[in-house]
Scaffold this active site. Sequence first.
Site, mmCIF file in Angstrom:
data_model
loop_
_atom_site.group_PDB
_atom_site.id
_atom_site.type_symbol
_atom_site.label_atom_id
_atom_site.label_comp_id
_atom_site.label_asym_id
_atom_site.label_seq_id
_atom_site.Cartn_x
_atom_site.Cartn_y
_atom_site.Cartn_z
ATOM 1 N N ASP A 34 -1.604 9.470 -9.434
ATOM 2 C CA ASP A 34 -2.203 10.793 -9.214
ATOM 3 C C ASP A 34 -1.963 11.272 -7.787
ATOM 4 O O ASP A 34 -1.743 12.455 -7.549
ATOM 5 C CB ASP A 34 -3.715 10.764 -9.498
ATOM 6 C CG ASP A 34 -4.014 11.151 -10.942
ATOM 7 O OD1 ASP A 34 -3.095 11.060 -11.785
ATOM 8 O OD2 ASP A 34 -5.154 11.549 -11.228
ATOM 9 N N ASP A 41 -3.011 3.835 -11.530
ATOM 10 C CA ASP A 41 -3.796 4.998 -11.926
ATOM 11 C C ASP A 41 -4.020 5.886 -10.698
ATOM 12 O O ASP A 41 -3.802 7.103 -10.720
ATOM 13 C CB ASP A 41 -5.145 4.496 -12.492
ATOM 14 C CG ASP A 41 -5.925 5.586 -13.196
ATOM 15 O OD1 ASP A 41 -5.402 6.700 -13.346
ATOM 16 O OD2 ASP A 41 -7.066 5.312 -13.595
ATOM 17 N N LYS A 93 -2.337 -6.440 -3.663
ATOM 18 C CA LYS A 93 -3.322 -6.703 -2.609
ATOM 19 C C LYS A 93 -3.347 -8.222 -2.448
ATOM 20 O O LYS A 93 -4.361 -8.891 -2.653
ATOM 21 C CB LYS A 93 -4.682 -6.114 -3.044
ATOM 22 C CG LYS A 93 -5.728 -6.060 -1.976
ATOM 23 C CD LYS A 93 -5.530 -4.987 -0.920
ATOM 24 C CE LYS A 93 -6.607 -5.067 0.133
ATOM 25 N NZ LYS A 93 -6.272 -4.440 1.400
ATOM 26 N N ASP A 150 -3.338 -0.413 0.045
ATOM 27 C CA ASP A 150 -3.932 0.537 1.006
ATOM 28 C C ASP A 150 -2.849 1.173 1.864
ATOM 29 O O ASP A 150 -2.835 2.389 2.097
ATOM 30 C CB ASP A 150 -5.014 -0.151 1.858
ATOM 31 C CG ASP A 150 -4.641 -1.564 2.282
ATOM 32 O OD1 ASP A 150 -3.602 -2.086 1.824
ATOM 33 O OD2 ASP A 150 -5.380 -2.153 3.090
ATOM 34 N N TYR A 153 -9.331 -2.759 -15.990
ATOM 35 C CA TYR A 153 -9.852 -1.843 -17.007
ATOM 36 C C TYR A 153 -10.158 -2.568 -18.320
ATOM 37 O O TYR A 153 -10.917 -2.069 -19.136
ATOM 38 C CB TYR A 153 -8.860 -0.700 -17.274
ATOM 39 C CG TYR A 153 -8.693 0.257 -16.101
ATOM 40 C CD1 TYR A 153 -9.431 0.099 -14.931
ATOM 41 C CD2 TYR A 153 -7.805 1.323 -16.157
ATOM 42 C CE1 TYR A 153 -9.281 0.956 -13.859
ATOM 43 C CE2 TYR A 153 -7.655 2.192 -15.085
ATOM 44 C CZ TYR A 153 -8.390 2.004 -13.940
ATOM 45 O OH TYR A 153 -8.243 2.860 -12.881
#
Length: 368
Positions: free
Chosen positions: A256, A252, A196, A228, A145
């Site tokens: 959620d 992020d 990852k 994943d 980000y």
Amino acid sequence: MKTYNIAALAGDGIGPEVMREAIKVLRATEKRFQFKLNITDAPVGWAGIDFAKKALPDVTLDICKKSDSILFGSVGLPDRDPTIPKEERPERAALLRLRKEFGLFANLRPVKLPKILSHACPLAKERQGDGIDILVVRELTGGMYFGQPKKTEDLGGGNFRAIDTMVYTTPEIERIAHVAFKAAQLRRKKLTSIDKANVLENGILWREVVTRVGKNYPDVALDHMFVDNGAMQLMLKPTQFDVMLCENMFGDILSDEAAALGGSLGMLPSASLGATNGNQTFGFYEPAGGTAPDIAGKDLANPIAQILSAALMLRHSFGLNDAAAAIESAVQHAIESGHRTGDIYSAHEAGAKRIGTRAMGDAIAAVV
Ligand code: NAD
């Protein structure tokens, strides 16, 4: 008696209603645990614009700077003045500005679904075990980000190339890892680090650094999971997780996803932590949901997210672990004895009584 200075920024919509209940519960804790909270209200969001033509008035920022922590409601009313430039809108001008101003680098999002609220969770009952209780710790200032270069290049002929860059340094990973291990020590002492590492350089460094930091916390069991698989495991067997540690973008998304398991936005608190000074940490505490304009001013909002955010403040900013636990168990008690705001009410649940914002706050404060 130790005194803590708190800036209370209720904001818009349901903000003032749920903030009032959180302060009620904090006052009850203050009496029982013998500390003093010096709470100063300040306008923010549209309330700030009405007060001083700015979503974050100077006086509010000043109060925040003089405080040990910020208890925040929420800001933004989508139907008010769509002509206001986007950089002046409350969500940007107040929220992002505060996050930047106070160097908030660690975001903590606990999701707790008590067994008795299993009807509010989208997962089948058999996947919920004895209830879901996960803490997602998300790095907030690094990664994709913010990494440079970040731009869109015009390749001509109507084609573009968009570039985002994922960057992490060893110290950035170390400091968020320490936050996560310390949080795990206060919980069930299990930490799953998400990365990852099979594809990303960042993932390899993340795994190495987290493993090294973990040597300082031999009482916490550490494992690693690819993001994943982590996303899938949250749906298949959420009860396997205690603390999940994630870089910014993975956190992020997963926070959620985990939030959906908690049943209602009205139940989900959050903490964003900045620098530690002695035995206090500056923090910003807010419910995960927004201003809920559809139910604002009607005594319908669930104040639990705001009340649990106040509990997180006592624990993570001031180390008042007993007082924080007292609030959390009072919430649990209120739920178990059938108190329900509309968002968690089901007519099919025996013994449940539907109550308003104020009555829920009263019930929790009374138990504290
Ligand atoms: P929202 O979270 O305000 O509402 C989504 C749904 O959840 C609504 O049906 C609402 O009634 C319900 N809900 C939320 N909190 C609840 C509570 N405590 N009790 C019961 N029900 C609750 O999201 P939205 O409608 O997309 O956004 C409304 C405004 O809030 C927008 O201006 C948005 O930008 C802003 N917002 C602010 C923050 C923040 O200040 N951190 C976060 C999210 C959204």
